[in-house]
Every structure is written in C-alpha cells, then in structure tokens.
Design an enzyme around this catalytic site. Structure first.
Site, PDB file in Angstrom:
ATOM      1  N   THR A 120       4.192  -0.258  -4.865  1.00 41.17           N
ATOM      2  CA  THR A 120       3.116  -1.254  -4.986  1.00 41.17           C
ATOM      3  C   THR A 120       2.588  -1.270  -6.417  1.00 41.17           C
ATOM      4  OG1 THR A 120       2.538  -0.546  -2.750  1.00 41.17           O
ATOM      5  CG2 THR A 120       1.074  -2.151  -3.787  1.00 41.17           C
ATOM      6  N   LYS A 147      -1.994  10.864  -0.591  1.00 36.31           N
ATOM      7  CA  LYS A 147      -1.034  10.380  -1.568  1.00 36.31           C
ATOM      8  C   LYS A 147       0.084  11.408  -1.718  1.00 36.31           C
ATOM      9  CE  LYS A 147      -2.271   8.587  -5.412  1.00 36.31           C
ATOM     10  NZ  LYS A 147      -1.134   7.666  -5.234  1.00 36.31           N
ATOM     11  N   GLY A 171      -1.187   3.579  -5.787  1.00 34.61           N
ATOM     12  CA  GLY A 171      -0.961   3.320  -4.367  1.00 34.61           C
ATOM     13  C   GLY A 171      -1.461   4.478  -3.514  1.00 34.61           C
ATOM     14  N   GLY A 227       3.585  10.376  -1.544  1.00 35.43           N
ATOM     15  CA  GLY A 227       4.857   9.910  -0.986  1.00 35.43           C
ATOM     16  C   GLY A 227       5.954   9.895  -2.040  1.00 35.43           C
ATOM     17  N   GLU A 237      -1.202  12.309 -10.482  1.00 39.66           N
ATOM     18  CA  GLU A 237      -2.027  11.174 -10.030  1.00 39.66           C
ATOM     19  C   GLU A 237      -3.483  11.613  -9.842  1.00 39.66           C
ATOM     20  OE1 GLU A 237       1.169   8.449  -7.552  1.00 39.66           O
ATOM     21  OE2 GLU A 237       0.278  10.156  -6.545  1.00 39.66           O
ATOM     22  N   GLY A 265       4.794   4.475  -7.514  1.00 38.55           N
ATOM     23  CA  GLY A 265       5.145   3.909  -6.208  1.00 38.55           C
ATOM     24  C   GLY A 265       5.517   2.442  -6.306  1.00 38.55           C
TER      25      GLY A 265
HETATM   26  C1  5RP Z   1       3.287   8.583  -5.163  1.00 39.70           C
HETATM   27  C2  5RP Z   1       2.206   7.979  -4.335  1.00 39.70           C
HETATM   28  C3  5RP Z   1       2.328   6.524  -4.041  1.00 39.70           C
HETATM   29  O1  5RP Z   1       1.271   5.863  -4.649  1.00 39.70           O
HETATM   30  C4  5RP Z   1       2.325   6.328  -2.551  1.00 39.70           C
HETATM   31  O2  5RP Z   1       3.397   7.048  -1.991  1.00 39.70           O
HETATM   32  C5  5RP Z   1       2.431   4.846  -2.164  1.00 39.70           C
HETATM   33  O3  5RP Z   1       3.657   4.328  -2.566  1.00 39.70           O
HETATM   34  P1  5RP Z   1       4.130   2.856  -2.202  1.00 39.70           P
HETATM   35  O4  5RP Z   1       3.243   1.913  -2.953  1.00 39.70           O
HETATM   36  O5  5RP Z   1       5.581   2.801  -2.639  1.00 39.70           O
HETATM   37  O6  5RP Z   1       4.003   2.663  -0.711  1.00 39.70           O
HETATM   38  O7  5RP Z   1       1.253   8.605  -3.932  1.00 39.70           O
HETATM   39  O8  5RP Z   1       3.132   9.980  -5.251  1.00 39.70           O
END
Ligand code: 5RP
Length: 236
Positions: A36, A103, A91, A105, A112, A34
């Site tokens: 972050t 999680k 993240g 996204g 993960e 992600g």
């Molecule tokens: C990926 C994730 C990411 O950690 C989550 O979507 C947060 O992403 P971002 O830091 O871009 O907001 O779970 O599968």
C-alpha cells in the site's frame, strides 16, 4: 478482453494517493514498507516530477522503501542528518478502533517503529480488510530476534501463551532475514486484551529487538473501501 481491475489493488492505490496528497513541500517524509505504501511512494514521486511538490526528502524504513524512492526520484536522507520528521506514511496488518496496530508483515517493523514514532504526523494506509475489533484476531505478532537467541526466545514466547513460528522465506530456502540481519518469529496470541503490556513484555525478552505492536503511534488511519464497486476513502 481486458480483466476487471483487482478491487484490493484499487483500494490500495487510492489510499496511497490520498496519503501522498497530504505531504507538503519542504518536508522530511518517513517512507513506510509494503504494497500500500508503495503506491504512496509512487504518487509522491509523480507529484515531485510534475512540480506540484518541491524539496522533500525521504527516510526509508526498509531496503524496499529505499529502492522504490530511488525508482520514483525521491531524494533520501538519514536520521543522522535531520532533526525532525514532518510526516510518515506506512501500512499495517491490523488496525483496532483505538488506532493501535500490528505491523511487520514485511519484516520491517523495527525500523518502521523508529521512523513512524518520530514523525510529527503518522498516517496509516490500509484497505478495509485490515480493521479488527481486537488486535491479534487475525494476524500473529511479528517479533524480530537475534539469530543466536532464537531457541530461548521461542521458549519464552510459548511460556507467555503464544504459538511461535519462525518466518520462512518464499522462493528462498531457510528463514526470512531482516534488513538488519535478524530473524522473525510470528507469534499467535489470539485476541490481545492488553496490547500496551504485551508490547513491553515482548521487548523485555533478552534477544528480542522489537515487536510489531504499535500502541499510540498512529495519528490518522486512511481506510480504502469499496462502495458500490467504487473506491472510497474513510478516515479514523
Ligand atoms: C511491513 C509492514 C507493512 O506496512 C504491512 O505488512 C502492510 O503491508 P501491505 O500494505 O502490503 O498490506 O508492516 O513490515
């Protein structure tokens, strides 16, 4: 005239840096996915190059994490080669007051969950927009599914009261394909009263590989906030 810095990017950068500061030399580090975590990976690389940090190895949770680790000079290893993960940084899309998460996204939640659950310390890096009172309030639950089981799994999710939607690619026609070659069904449940039960129920549907509810996995949440326009890190 230069544009004002993007406040969300500023929060992500600071929180990523704060997490990277907590990594010690001679450790195995779970590298999350992600935007972050990308900053955390960048700062880990900078600490290695400057000599502030020595002898770490990363376990990537996705293709993205392994590409970034290579770009920033972080050596990689696998779960077959190590017997422990000292710390993982990742993240989240939602964080509740009990440190439970949604999680996925980035469609990387299956790997993960493996890496973050194994870590002796799992640090979550988020900006303040990710905090919710109850999981499911703002974000659907990502469910990774074998492609041949998409239709029956969609039906099962509906019968559980969810509103499933196959995740589609951006700048790519057709569905998102995960790093394992599967698909993701984003399912809105609204506010989730019992995340422990829902996590188990979803994983019991035949054809489901893993879902994005993480209960009791996170040890520390680092939250990037803006106070009077200045980035500030709060701990939960
Ligand atoms: C990926 C994730 C990411 O950690 C989550 O979507 C947060 O992403 P971002 O830091 O871009 O907001 O779970 O599968």
């Amino acid at each position: 005239m230069s544009a004002a810095p993007d406040p969300v990017k500023l929060m992500k950068q600071q929180v990523g840096k704060a997490a990277a500061q907590r990594v010690n030399s001679n450790s195995i580090v779970g590298l999350g996915t992600g935007s972050t975590t990308a900053f955390a990976i960048q700062y880990l690389g900078e600490r290695l190059q400057s000599g502030d940090l020595n002898n770490i190895k990363g376990i990537p949770t996705s293709f993205q994490a392994s590409v970034l680790a290579k770009l920033h000079g972080i050596p990689l290893t696998t779960l077959d080669e190590v017997d422990r993960i000292h710390i993982a940084i990742d993240g989240a899309d939602e964080v509740d007051p009990h440190k439970n998460l949604i999680k996925g996204g980035g469609a990387a939640h299956t790997r993960e969950k493996v890496v973050d659950s194994l870590a002796e310390q799992f640090i979550v890096v988020v900006d303040q927009s990710k905090l919710v009172e109850t999981l499911g309030s703002t974000f659907p639950v990502p469910v990774e599914v074998l492609p041949m089981a998409i239709t029956p799994v969609m039906r099962a999710l509906e019968s559980l009261g969810g509103q499933p939607e196959l995740r589609m690619g951006v700048k790519k026609d057709g569905p998102v394909i995960t790093d394992q070659g599967n698909m993701v069904i984003d399912t809105k449940f609204g506010a989730i009263a019992d995340p422990v039960a829902l996590e188990k129920t979803l994983n019991n549907i035949p054809g489901v590989l893993e879902n994005g509810i993480f209960v009791g996995v996170a040890d520390l949440i680092l939250i990037g906030e803006l106070q009077n326009g200045e980035p500030f890190i709060r701990e939960l």
